[in-house]
Scaffold this active site. Structure first.
Site, PDB file in Angstrom:
ATOM      1  N   GLY A  75       5.636   5.240   7.620  1.00 33.67           N
ATOM      2  CA  GLY A  75       4.255   4.668   7.192  1.00 33.67           C
ATOM      3  C   GLY A  75       3.119   4.156   8.194  1.00 33.67           C
ATOM      4  O   GLY A  75       2.194   3.626   8.094  1.00 33.67           O
ATOM      5  N   HIS A 136      -7.419  -6.182   5.674  1.00 30.20           N
ATOM      6  CA  HIS A 136      -6.163  -6.401   6.345  1.00 30.20           C
ATOM      7  C   HIS A 136      -5.920  -7.539   7.273  1.00 30.20           C
ATOM      8  O   HIS A 136      -6.858  -8.177   7.933  1.00 30.20           O
ATOM      9  CB  HIS A 136      -5.668  -5.104   6.972  1.00 30.20           C
ATOM     10  CG  HIS A 136      -5.211  -3.781   5.831  1.00 30.20           C
ATOM     11  ND1 HIS A 136      -6.187  -3.220   5.416  1.00 30.20           N
ATOM     12  CD2 HIS A 136      -4.211  -3.558   5.736  1.00 30.20           C
ATOM     13  CE1 HIS A 136      -5.876  -2.346   4.566  1.00 30.20           C
ATOM     14  NE2 HIS A 136      -4.215  -2.606   4.657  1.00 30.20           N
ATOM     15  N   LYS A 140      -3.335  -5.589  12.445  1.00 30.07           N
ATOM     16  CA  LYS A 140      -3.565  -4.155  12.323  1.00 30.07           C
ATOM     17  C   LYS A 140      -4.415  -3.686  13.101  1.00 30.07           C
ATOM     18  O   LYS A 140      -5.508  -4.065  13.594  1.00 30.07           O
ATOM     19  CB  LYS A 140      -4.164  -3.861  10.827  1.00 30.07           C
ATOM     20  CG  LYS A 140      -4.224  -2.470  10.408  1.00 30.07           C
ATOM     21  CD  LYS A 140      -4.412  -2.358   9.117  1.00 30.07           C
ATOM     22  CE  LYS A 140      -4.436  -0.781   8.607  1.00 30.07           C
ATOM     23  NZ  LYS A 140      -2.937  -0.186   8.945  1.00 30.07           N
TER      24      LYS A 140
END
Length: 251
Positions: A75, A136, A140
């Protein structure tokens, strides 16, 4: 099933918990301080390795896992610009297996299906200007998010009037902002927000002089991502090649 974990942050630990609860065995855990363990019997015994690391580490991790004959579910985002073609070659021509997704959540898979259909409809109505925003957590590293890019590419595929996407404004965690709202007519603008510990919010807007149509997916936590990664690993153990959530979730 025997699973190796590559990356042991919050996501890795959550994947471990869910995998064990579903009856799987974690045979190897590789983090930044023990990368030599790629070359170990424990790692080689894994049927699938689940990889959640960083944009700079992901591609190298794929190569190390492939060298040991281990399939990978990943991912990690931000690596495709430089390495997409090589990964496609490794999987399609050299027999390796990678299940990659920018987001493993069932909800995002459903949201993606809705996004594709909405873009197909909106292709007939050029009076609607399309834009996106993703939010987010402050940790991140990449902007826009991999999920936002995937969603934007789906919009571009559905709209004849668009041929790509462009990063607009980035609202940084320290309160500053960079970028611009200026965007060519043939691009989809994506704004990025970094705030607190937000797991992920993605909104797609179609705005006209008369009204606004918006669709939003908002994750309550990361557990849906982790469960989806384990489901992908179960699927990958029985399949080969370059795989995606389109293979796992058939809508």
């Amino acid at each position: 099933m025997k699973i190796a974990l590559i990356g042991y942050g919050k996501m890795g630990k959550m994947i471990e918990e869910i995998a064990i609860s579903r009856g799987h065995e974690i045979v190897s855990i590789i983090d930044i301080d023990n990368t030599a363990d790629f070359d170990s019997d424990a790692f080689r015994s894994a049927e699938v390795a689940i990889e959640f690391t960083s944009p700079t580490a992901a591609y190298g991790n794929y190569l190390k896992a492939f060298e040991q004959g281990v399939k990978v579910v990943s991912g990690s985002t931000g690596w495709m610009t430089e390495h997409k073609a090589d990964v496609e070659r490794l999987c399609n021509e050299e027999g390796h297996t990678l299940f990659w997704a920018s987001n493993f959540s069932l909800g995002v898979a459903i949201f993606s299906a809705v996004n594709k259909k909405l873009a197909e409809i909106m292709n007939r109505f050029p009076q609607y200007a399309v834009s996106m925003q993703e939010t987010h957590h402050i940790h991140k590293l990449d902007a826009p998010s991999g999920t936002a890019i995937t969603l934007a590419e789906q919009v571009v595929d559905g709209l004849d009037r668009k041929n790509g996407w462009q990063l607009g404004i980035t609202y940084n965690a320290n309160g500053t902002k960079t970028g611009s709202t200026e965007c060519p007519d043939d691009k989809v603008r994506i704004d990025a927000v970094r705030r607190g510990e937000v797991p992920g919010i993605h909104t797609i807007n179609y705005d006209s002089k008369e009204d606004l149509i918006s669709i939003t997916h908002s994750a309550h936590n990361r557990r849906g991502f982790a469960l989806g990664a384990v489901l992908a690993a179960e699927f990958t153990a029985e399949h080969e090649g370059l795989l995606s959530t389109d293979d796992l979730f058939d809508f």
